[in-house]
Design a protein around this motif. Structure first.
Motif, PDB file in Angstrom:
ATOM      1  N   PRO A 686      38.361  36.164   8.408  1.00 26.32           N
ATOM      2  CA  PRO A 686      39.723  36.513   9.057  1.00 26.32           C
ATOM      3  C   PRO A 686      40.427  35.131   9.392  1.00 26.32           C
ATOM      4  N   SER A 687      40.158  34.132   8.869  1.00 29.80           N
ATOM      5  CA  SER A 687      40.734  32.875   9.120  1.00 29.80           C
ATOM      6  C   SER A 687      41.984  32.635   8.524  1.00 29.80           C
ATOM      7  N   VAL A 695      39.396  33.079  16.195  1.00 27.44           N
ATOM      8  CA  VAL A 695      38.330  33.784  15.783  1.00 27.44           C
ATOM      9  C   VAL A 695      36.894  33.550  16.170  1.00 27.44           C
ATOM     10  N   GLU A 699      34.797  36.867  17.994  1.00 28.55           N
ATOM     11  CA  GLU A 699      33.641  37.065  17.432  1.00 28.55           C
ATOM     12  C   GLU A 699      32.511  36.891  18.725  1.00 28.55           C
ATOM     13  N   VAL A 729      40.001  40.402  13.237  1.00 27.91           N
ATOM     14  CA  VAL A 729      38.769  39.849  13.295  1.00 27.91           C
ATOM     15  C   VAL A 729      37.787  41.089  13.275  1.00 27.91           C
TER      16      VAL A 729
END
Length: 739
Positions: A686-687, A695, A699, A729
């Protein structure tokens, strides 16, 4: 409220009635709750959209209960429609109104006295006669249902003084439940309905105002006749309604459509009773394809297979628009709604509203003008039409893309640099010290030399004449669009423009407004009229067989002198042409085929299906492995065309903001496209769209609370991370787990 079949002792009886008389295997949203309130004798106010199955909410319980149900209906045509349909399903029903002869009226009264009827329809005026109330007091009434109940509220869009007398129902029949049904009622109207009827702790049941099977479009009126004809030709052979403001325009439009080879007829209050009756009958029986009517005149059309509604004249409120446009697609199949918008129509309505009448109080006039502004904001807005309508009624719409309006189908032509244009307009509002309305601000931006502007020195403002090369109508449209998108707001009785915090952000160069390009002369819709829902509704249907069944239905209806849909609706014919049953037993499982219709029409339709399939080598007894009838779902699964258009941008690493600007879409809509892209491409990183530190935080939270939902993750992060980032994310994490 009772919600489960286990807890509800009435569900079995109700389901049996639905299957036996209507051929339906299950309830539609909110029907079970509404029917249970009736069965248990509790008062209720039920708001379901047009086509949501309101009538069944009292008809099915009336069949399942002992005694006779009283139904109050304001329109003679609507009474006849519903009684014809009920009788054709095998339900004993009748109506009392001025169209009956003396002998016919005597027969109805005898049926009431003998207890043979399950439902009796009466107009409010006739009901309140002493003789009618006395007759009903001596009968075994099971319930009282009031259709079009918004008519009782002065806050409603269609107030009728004669409805106020219905409060007597609770006085004369204190031991039965009284139930109010309407398609359009805000919270204030719902409360007023309950108060005016004297209901005791009524069950308030409000369904979704969204009609996902309708595709909404708004188009600048330019060559109206050509625009109307384009829609009618797109729906050749199908039923449609065109609304106009004036009787003169009704006559002109109907005549023009007939000259183009379209079977059209006018309908307005200035025509004779016999002509109106004949026109409506021809429309219901498919001898007329398009009926053209004034928006101010209620037609009482209960025709389920209207495939399009065009407003050639602006409706006076969003409540009226919801009801009028809602006459399309009552059978749950896709239909099209087009609003041709003109500032001239707004001015016409304003003159009508402000014309002095004895009945109109200053408060009522002010409310009507505010309602008119609501329509202008809707028409001039560049936000999802479905969302705009449901939010007007205090509800929200899930998802970022309805897939069924000109906005979400990317049919609108947007200006190339909307931020600069919006800044010019909002700056002018600021220079005018937020003390003037849209018309005045528009004139300053256009560089008007009117005395009221020069005398106040507003011709010396830095924003004076900033948009002098643009038409006044276009500037006014952009102002309305900024209002609809929340950058400006109209305040007070005179609609003074104020800048919102969101508008201030635009002045700082932050934000992404959407503004329509000025309409060119001869503008025409680029729409094809179709949508993915339209394609889905035809999936598996043999169109040749469907047309054969339509012809058969028309012949049977003509012989019986009833509207074609009373025999079977289009949804049922499509199901027949999809399943192609070969036996009466299989035919009886088709959606909308009850026991009475199975006995009455089964052999004829089975014969037509067999003949067609044999002649054309088409297979019969098709197993779909799913419910046979396909009604429109709130959202379609998988990426749509708009989402797919954004995929190349995300593959190249475009940010949400860059993609939104490139596509000319709102950030929230673009986030939806990104979500579709992540799922479709099974992206695990997702960065590119969320900063790496964020992120890692998300997570970590997911590891602790799991992927059960976004809210637990949001709460675990202390509410400091926005839902868009969490959604991106979480999708990538879920993709990792699947790969």
């Amino acid at each position: 409220m009772v919600n489960t079949e286990v807890d509800n002792p009435h569900t079995k009886a109700l389901r049996g009635a639905l299957e036996r008389f209507w051929g339906y295997s299950d309830f539609r949203p909110l029907q079970r709750e509404a029917m249970t309130a009736v069965m248990e004798g509790r008062d209720s106010v039920v708001v379901l959209p047009t086509g949501g199955g309101k009538s069944l909410c009292f008809q099915a319980p009336a069949v399942a209960m002992g005694g006779m149900a009283l139904v109050v209906s304001p329109l003679i045509a609507l009474m006849k429609d519903q009684v014809d349909t009920l009788r054709n399903c095998g339900v004993p029903a009748a109506y009392l109104n001025s169209t009956l002869s003396t002998d016919e009226r005597r027969q109805v009264l005898d049926s009431v006295k003998s207890g043979k009827l399950k439902l009796l329809y009466v107009a409010p005026e006739r009901l309140l006669l002493d003789g009618t109330l006395t007759m009903l007091a001596n009968s075994n009434l099971s319930l009282a249902a009031i259709d079009e109940a918004h008519c009782i509220s002065s806050w409603g869009h269609d107030f009728r003084p004669e409805y106020r007398g219905l409060a007597r129902l609770k006085e004369v029949f204190p031991d039965i439940g009284v139930h109010a049904y309407t398609a359009t009622a805000t919270e204030a109207v719902r409360e007023d309905i309950a108060k005016q009827l004297g209901l005791r702790e009524p069950e308030m049941l409000v369904g979704s105002f969204d009609r996902p099977n309708l595709t909404y479009r708004v188009l600048a009126a330019s060559g109206k006749l050509g625009q109307i004809a384009e829609v009618a030709k797109r729906h050749h052979g199908e039923s449609g309604i065109v609304y106009c403001i004036s009787r003169k325009e009704v006559e002109k439009t109907a005549a023009a459509l007939e000259q183009l080879g379209i079977k059209a007829a006018p309908y307005h209050a200035g025509l004779g009773d016999e002509q109106r009756r004949r026109t409506q009958e021809n429309f219901l029986n498919d001898r007329v394809e398009v009926i053209v009517a004034t928006v101010a005149f209620g037609m009482g059309i209960d025709k389920p297979d209207v495939r399009f509604v065009v407003h050639a004249g602006m409706p006076k409120s969003l409540e009226a628009y919801q009801q009028e446009a809602g006459r399309a697609g009552r059978d749950g199949l896709p239909a099209e709604c087009l609003l041709l918008f003109s500032r001239g129509d707004a001015a016409t309505w304003k003159r009508i509203i402000e014309s002095p009448t004895e009945e109109a109080s200053p408060e009522a006039v002010a409310a009507a003008l505010r309602a008119l502004d609501g329509v202008s904001s809707y028409a001039g807005g560049v936000v999802c039409r479905h969302r705009a309508l449901v939010e007007h009624f205090g509800q929200s719409l899930e998802g970022d893309d309805c897939g069924a309006c000109d906005v979400c189908l990317s049919e609108l032509d947007l200006v190339d640099d909307p931020l600069i244009l919006a800044q010019k307009i909002i700056s002018c509002v600021a220079r005018l010290e937020q003390r003037y309305g849209a018309d005045y601000t528009c004139k300053v931006l256009a560089g008007s030399s009117e005395e009221k502007i020069t005398s106040r020195g507003h011709d010396r403002l830095s924003t004076y004449g900033l948009l002098k090369d643009c038409r006044t109508a276009d500037i006014r449209g952009w102002i309305e669009q900024l209002v609809a998108q929340g950058h400006l707001v109209k305040a007070g009785e005179y609609g003074v423009l104020h800048i919102t915090p969101k508008g201030l952000q635009l002045l700082k160069g932050e934000g992404n407004p959407q503004l329509l390009k000025a309409a060119s002369n001869g503008a025409s819709s680029s729409a094809t009229g179709g949508s993915r829902r339209d394609l889905e509704s035809w999936e598996g249907v043999d169109r040749g067989l469907f047309e054969e069944l339509r012809k058969l239905r028309g012949n049977i209806a003509a012989e019986a002198s009833v509207p074609a849909y009373v025999v079977f609706g289009d949804a049922t014919l499509r199901d027949m042409a999809r399943l192609r049953p070969s036996s009466l037993e299989a035919f009886g499982h088709t959606h909308g085929v009850g026991q009475q219709k199975l006995r009455q029409y089964g052999d004829a339709f089975l014969g037509a299906i067999r003949s067609y399939c044999e002649e054309n080598g088409v297979a019969m007894d098709i197993e779909t492995g799913q419910p046979s009838i396909r009604r429109a779902a709130p959202r379609a699964a998988g990426p749509n065309a708009s989402s797919l258009a954004a995929f190349p941008l995300f593959r190249e690493g475009a940010s949400i903001e860059q993609a939104a600007k490139k596509l000319g879409r709102a950030r929230s809509t673009t986030v939806g496209y990104l979500s579709d892209y992540l799922k479709h491409e099974t992206v695990t990183d997702p960065s590119p769209w969320v900063d790496r530190p964020v992120v890692m935080m998300i997570e970590s939270a997911i590891e602790e609370v799991g992927l059960g939902g976004l809210r637990p993750i949001h709460e675990r992060l202390g509410g400091e991370v926005d839902y868009d980032a969490i959604k991106i994310v979480a999708t990538c994490v879920a993709n990792r787990e699947r790969t």
